[in-house]
Write a protein that holds these residues in place. Structure first.
Motif, PDB file in Angstrom:
ATOM      1  N   ASP A 169       0.849  -1.192   0.000  1.00  0.00           N
ATOM      2  CA  ASP A 169       0.000   0.000   0.000  1.00  0.00           C
ATOM      3  C   ASP A 169       0.885   1.244   0.000  1.00  0.00           C
ATOM      4  O   ASP A 169       1.625   1.479   0.959  1.00  0.00           O
ATOM      5  N   PRO A 170       0.818   2.063  -1.044  1.00  0.00           N
ATOM      6  CA  PRO A 170       1.701   3.240  -1.128  1.00  0.00           C
ATOM      7  C   PRO A 170       1.441   4.304  -0.067  1.00  0.00           C
ATOM      8  O   PRO A 170       2.258   5.216   0.110  1.00  0.00           O
ATOM      9  N   ARG A 171       0.343   4.183   0.676  1.00  0.00           N
ATOM     10  CA  ARG A 171       0.074   5.183   1.712  1.00  0.00           C
ATOM     11  C   ARG A 171       1.143   5.174   2.794  1.00  0.00           C
ATOM     12  O   ARG A 171       1.356   6.183   3.477  1.00  0.00           O
ATOM     13  N   VAL A 172       1.843   4.046   2.952  1.00  0.00           N
ATOM     14  CA  VAL A 172       2.885   3.983   3.972  1.00  0.00           C
ATOM     15  C   VAL A 172       4.033   4.930   3.641  1.00  0.00           C
ATOM     16  O   VAL A 172       4.699   5.463   4.534  1.00  0.00           O
ATOM     17  N   LEU A 173       4.260   5.179   2.359  1.00  0.00           N
ATOM     18  CA  LEU A 173       5.323   6.103   1.955  1.00  0.00           C
ATOM     19  C   LEU A 173       4.971   7.536   2.358  1.00  0.00           C
ATOM     20  O   LEU A 173       5.823   8.284   2.844  1.00  0.00           O
ATOM     21  N   ALA A 174       3.704   7.893   2.162  1.00  0.00           N
ATOM     22  CA  ALA A 174       3.264   9.241   2.545  1.00  0.00           C
ATOM     23  C   ALA A 174       3.264   9.423   4.052  1.00  0.00           C
ATOM     24  O   ALA A 174       3.553  10.508   4.566  1.00  0.00           O
ATOM     25  N   GLU A 175       2.980   8.341   4.780  1.00  0.00           N
ATOM     26  CA  GLU A 175       2.935   8.414   6.239  1.00  0.00           C
ATOM     27  C   GLU A 175       4.259   8.871   6.821  1.00  0.00           C
ATOM     28  O   GLU A 175       4.308   9.614   7.811  1.00  0.00           O
ATOM     29  N   PHE A 176       5.367   8.460   6.192  1.00  0.00           N
ATOM     30  CA  PHE A 176       6.697   8.831   6.687  1.00  0.00           C
ATOM     31  C   PHE A 176       7.365   9.899   5.827  1.00  0.00           C
ATOM     32  O   PHE A 176       8.528  10.232   6.054  1.00  0.00           O
ATOM     33  N   SER A 177       6.621  10.442   4.834  1.00  0.00           N
ATOM     34  CA  SER A 177       7.184  11.451   3.924  1.00  0.00           C
ATOM     35  C   SER A 177       8.516  10.972   3.347  1.00  0.00           C
ATOM     36  O   SER A 177       9.518  11.691   3.333  1.00  0.00           O
ATOM     37  N   SER A 213      24.107   7.691   9.182  1.00  0.00           N
ATOM     38  CA  SER A 213      25.117   8.674   8.763  1.00  0.00           C
ATOM     39  C   SER A 213      25.368   8.683   7.259  1.00  0.00           C
ATOM     40  O   SER A 213      26.174   9.484   6.775  1.00  0.00           O
ATOM     41  N   GLN A 214      24.674   7.815   6.512  1.00  0.00           N
ATOM     42  CA  GLN A 214      24.915   7.733   5.074  1.00  0.00           C
ATOM     43  C   GLN A 214      24.038   8.720   4.301  1.00  0.00           C
ATOM     44  O   GLN A 214      22.817   8.751   4.470  1.00  0.00           O
ATOM     45  N   ALA A 215      24.666   9.520   3.454  1.00  0.00           N
ATOM     46  CA  ALA A 215      23.915  10.434   2.588  1.00  0.00           C
ATOM     47  C   ALA A 215      23.104   9.623   1.584  1.00  0.00           C
ATOM     48  O   ALA A 215      23.543   8.581   1.110  1.00  0.00           O
ATOM     49  N   GLY A 216      21.924  10.093   1.289  1.00  0.00           N
ATOM     50  CA  GLY A 216      21.081   9.416   0.318  1.00  0.00           C
ATOM     51  C   GLY A 216      20.384   8.181   0.850  1.00  0.00           C
ATOM     52  O   GLY A 216      19.842   7.383   0.075  1.00  0.00           O
ATOM     53  N   VAL A 217      20.401   7.996   2.172  1.00  0.00           N
ATOM     54  CA  VAL A 217      19.771   6.831   2.788  1.00  0.00           C
ATOM     55  C   VAL A 217      18.771   7.293   3.842  1.00  0.00           C
ATOM     56  O   VAL A 217      19.047   8.225   4.614  1.00  0.00           O
ATOM     57  N   GLN A 218      17.609   6.664   3.890  1.00  0.00           N
ATOM     58  CA  GLN A 218      16.607   6.915   4.922  1.00  0.00           C
ATOM     59  C   GLN A 218      16.185   5.567   5.499  1.00  0.00           C
ATOM     60  O   GLN A 218      16.164   4.562   4.785  1.00  0.00           O
ATOM     61  N   ALA A 219      15.892   5.557   6.780  1.00  0.00           N
ATOM     62  CA  ALA A 219      15.551   4.296   7.429  1.00  0.00           C
ATOM     63  C   ALA A 219      14.357   4.479   8.349  1.00  0.00           C
ATOM     64  O   ALA A 219      14.239   5.494   9.046  1.00  0.00           O
ATOM     65  N   VAL A 220      13.468   3.487   8.357  1.00  0.00           N
ATOM     66  CA  VAL A 220      12.384   3.420   9.330  1.00  0.00           C
ATOM     67  C   VAL A 220      12.735   2.293  10.290  1.00  0.00           C
ATOM     68  O   VAL A 220      12.928   1.151   9.869  1.00  0.00           O
ATOM     69  N   VAL A 221      12.852   2.640  11.569  1.00  0.00           N
ATOM     70  CA  VAL A 221      13.222   1.672  12.597  1.00  0.00           C
ATOM     71  C   VAL A 221      11.961   1.257  13.340  1.00  0.00           C
ATOM     72  O   VAL A 221      11.247   2.109  13.881  1.00  0.00           O
ATOM     73  N   LEU A 222      11.697  -0.036  13.364  1.00  0.00           N
ATOM     74  CA  LEU A 222      10.495  -0.560  14.009  1.00  0.00           C
ATOM     75  C   LEU A 222      10.874  -1.126  15.369  1.00  0.00           C
ATOM     76  O   LEU A 222      11.400  -2.239  15.464  1.00  0.00           O
ATOM     77  N   PRO A 223      10.616  -0.376  16.449  1.00  0.00           N
ATOM     78  CA  PRO A 223      10.977  -0.840  17.794  1.00  0.00           C
ATOM     79  C   PRO A 223       9.935  -1.804  18.334  1.00  0.00           C
ATOM     80  O   PRO A 223       8.791  -1.841  17.875  1.00  0.00           O
ATOM     81  N   HIS A 245       3.336   4.411  16.602  1.00  0.00           N
ATOM     82  CA  HIS A 245       2.104   3.612  16.555  1.00  0.00           C
ATOM     83  C   HIS A 245       2.335   2.439  15.612  1.00  0.00           C
ATOM     84  O   HIS A 245       3.342   2.389  14.896  1.00  0.00           O
ATOM     85  N   ALA A 246       1.402   1.489  15.602  1.00  0.00           N
ATOM     86  CA  ALA A 246       1.519   0.341  14.706  1.00  0.00           C
ATOM     87  C   ALA A 246       1.406   0.808  13.257  1.00  0.00           C
ATOM     88  O   ALA A 246       0.572   1.657  12.925  1.00  0.00           O
ATOM     89  N   VAL A 247       2.251   0.262  12.392  1.00  0.00           N
ATOM     90  CA  VAL A 247       2.259   0.664  10.993  1.00  0.00           C
ATOM     91  C   VAL A 247       2.084  -0.565  10.105  1.00  0.00           C
ATOM     92  O   VAL A 247       2.193  -1.707  10.553  1.00  0.00           O
ATOM     93  N   ASP A 248       1.828  -0.314   8.838  1.00  0.00           N
ATOM     94  CA  ASP A 248       1.725  -1.374   7.844  1.00  0.00           C
ATOM     95  C   ASP A 248       3.144  -1.815   7.494  1.00  0.00           C
ATOM     96  O   ASP A 248       3.710  -1.415   6.476  1.00  0.00           O
ATOM     97  N   ALA A 249       3.716  -2.639   8.370  1.00  0.00           N
ATOM     98  CA  ALA A 249       5.118  -3.020   8.214  1.00  0.00           C
ATOM     99  C   ALA A 249       5.356  -3.816   6.944  1.00  0.00           C
ATOM    100  O   ALA A 249       6.425  -3.713   6.326  1.00  0.00           O
ATOM    101  N   GLN A 250       4.377  -4.611   6.512  1.00  0.00           N
ATOM    102  CA  GLN A 250       4.571  -5.422   5.314  1.00  0.00           C
ATOM    103  C   GLN A 250       4.691  -4.536   4.069  1.00  0.00           C
ATOM    104  O   GLN A 250       5.520  -4.790   3.201  1.00  0.00           O
ATOM    105  N   SER A 251       3.874  -3.469   3.992  1.00  0.00           N
ATOM    106  CA  SER A 251       4.006  -2.540   2.870  1.00  0.00           C
ATOM    107  C   SER A 251       5.344  -1.809   2.931  1.00  0.00           C
ATOM    108  O   SER A 251       6.003  -1.591   1.906  1.00  0.00           O
ATOM    109  N   LEU A 252       5.745  -1.448   4.134  1.00  0.00           N
ATOM    110  CA  LEU A 252       7.035  -0.780   4.302  1.00  0.00           C
ATOM    111  C   LEU A 252       8.169  -1.677   3.809  1.00  0.00           C
ATOM    112  O   LEU A 252       9.066  -1.237   3.071  1.00  0.00           O
ATOM    113  N   ILE A 253       8.121  -2.952   4.193  1.00  0.00           N
ATOM    114  CA  ILE A 253       9.125  -3.911   3.723  1.00  0.00           C
ATOM    115  C   ILE A 253       9.067  -4.021   2.204  1.00  0.00           C
ATOM    116  O   ILE A 253      10.101  -4.032   1.520  1.00  0.00           O
TER     117      ILE A 253
END
Length: 333
Positions: A169-177, A213-223, A245-253
């Motif tokens: 679901d592409p909405r997960v991309l918008a959720e984290f901008s 610390s890497q340029a051009g890299v973004q990460a979502v950390v799921l605690p 909050h709980a997220v659509d982790a499968q779409s994120l993956i």
């Protein structure tokens, strides 16, 4: 049929989601109990599954686990008694198989990591059937009382069954901008009680610091816990995003260029979806991870600099399996 399912960890919500739908489609009455642990309740709501909350996690110590079992087990038994249940299904919930056996209810338990010794000593012995992937050698289960007549095995990964109908679901991309031009990494923290501070798990923090610390890299950390979330935020990297909050982790993956997992489920979800995945798991490898590493679908990580932080194209390697096959194996009657 009246079927009881007990959910004690977040991954179990995902495993049972399609199975519950299949059972209800054919007219079965499914009742769910759940333990309050690591966002289980929020995930149940996210997937539209109603459950009766019973009990909490006992913490890291054996004494705490014993106290939790002493409290939860009789409560589950009282809840189930008199409901005229025909079958009980669990993913590693020894609470369910023990309570079901005491009430004469046929039960099945499934899992895909064979070295959770205490849990399996209790759960497997009480279960009517034990359902595991073919990657787990049967001889590793004999110490849990799993005779050939009790053992049922399935091909592939459990994630290939419960993600069979999944589309990201592409909405997960918008959720984290998220920036589509940057490399996207999804990171899962170690098991909840194995990460108190950076000195207790220095390698995992080295991975986070390298990615952050890497340029051009973004990460979502799921605690897994609020404490873990605060530790990650405390590193101070803007490129490390931590949901509250709980997220659509499968779409994120599914949208990720790579995954780094310190546990098991997220690694196998990435493998099932054809996403490159690295494991930082420091415990004893089970048969499933051993097989994935042999097949090149899971890569052990010992140096953060070995991460291939590049954009991924396509979903090559995705595997889908029919969840009805899993349901047929799990139903003990």
């Amino acid at each position: 049929m009246r079927i009881w399912i007990d959910i004690t960890a977040p991954a179990h919500v995902l495993v049972f989601r399609p199975l519950i739908a299949l059972m209800r489609e054919r007219g079965d009455q499914v009742e769910v109990t759940a333990r309050d642990y690591a966002g289980v309740g929020e995930l149940l709501r996210l997937h539209g599954i109603e459950a009766q909350p019973i009990g909490r996690h006992g913490g890291a110590s054996n004494l705490g686990k014993l106290a939790a079992m002493v409290d939860r087990l009789p409560t589950l038994r009282r809840w189930a008694k008199g409901r005229k249940l025909d079958a009980a299904l669990a993913h590693g919930s020894h609470y369910l198989t023990m309570a079901a056996r005491s009430l004469g209810i046929p039960s099945s338990t499934t899992f895909d990591y064979e070295f959770a010794t205490l849990q399996h000593q209790l759960g497997c012995r009480a279960a009517t059937f034990v359902v595991v992937p073919e990657a787990i050698p049967p001889e590793r289960l004999t110490r849990y009382g799993v005779r050939p007549s009790k053992l049922r095995r399935y091909e592939g990964l459990k994630e290939e069954y419960y993600l069979a109908d999944f589309e990201r679901d592409p909405r997960v991309l918008a959720e984290f901008s998220l920036d589509p031009e940057k490399v996207l990494v999804t990171v899962r923290t170690p098991p909840a009680l194995a990460l108190y501070h950076r000195h207790s798990n220095p390698f995992f923090f080295e991975v986070l610091e390298h990615v952050g610390s890497q340029a051009g890299v973004q990460a979502v950390v799921l605690p897994r816990t609020d404490e873990q979330a605060e530790l990650v935020r405390g590193l101070g990297f803007e490129s490390l995003m931590v949901p509250d909050h709980a997220v659509d982790a499968q779409s994120l993956i599914g949208f990720s260029d790579l995954v780094v997992g310190a546990g098991g489920t997220i690694n196998r979800e990435a493998a099932a979806l054809g996403v490159p995945v690295y494991t930082t798991f420091a415990g004893r490898l089970g048969g499933v991870d051993e097989a994935l590493i042999r097949e090149g679908r899971l890569r052990p990580l010992t140096d953060p600099r070995d991460l291939e932080l590049v954009k991924r194209h396509g979903d090559a390697g995705r595997v889908r399996r029919d969840p009805r096959l899993m349901l047929d194996l799990l139903l003990p009657v």
